[in-house]
Design a protein around this motif. Structure first.
Motif: not given
Length: 71
Positions: A47-65
């Motif tokens: 679950s810690r890896d899944r949470a990290r992947a979710d945070r990384d994806a959210a960070r990437l999307i926020s940078r793109i936006r």
């Protein structure tokens, strides 16, 4: 290169193996080792890896936006 159409048929030479009666080409029919019986085991990352992947994806999307880039 031999372009046999295998018209004379296939002769069973061993279990899981056939041979063309014309050219001698062998083909293998028993692929049991490639598909073991039963269903595959389901694996999931911790679950810690899944949470990290979710945070990384959210960070990437926020940078793109923020940059106005279209993904």
């Amino acid at each position: 290169m031999n372009h046999c159409a295998h018209r004379r048929g296939w002769v069973v030479t061993a279990e899981g193996e056939q041979r063309c009666d014309d050219c001698g080409t062998r083909r293998f029919t028993g692929y049991g080792a490639l598909r073991p019986p039963g269903l595959p085991e389901r694996t999931a990352p911790p679950s810690r890896d899944r949470a990290r992947a979710d945070r990384d994806a959210a960070r990437l999307i926020s940078r793109i936006r923020r940059r106005g880039a279209v993904a």
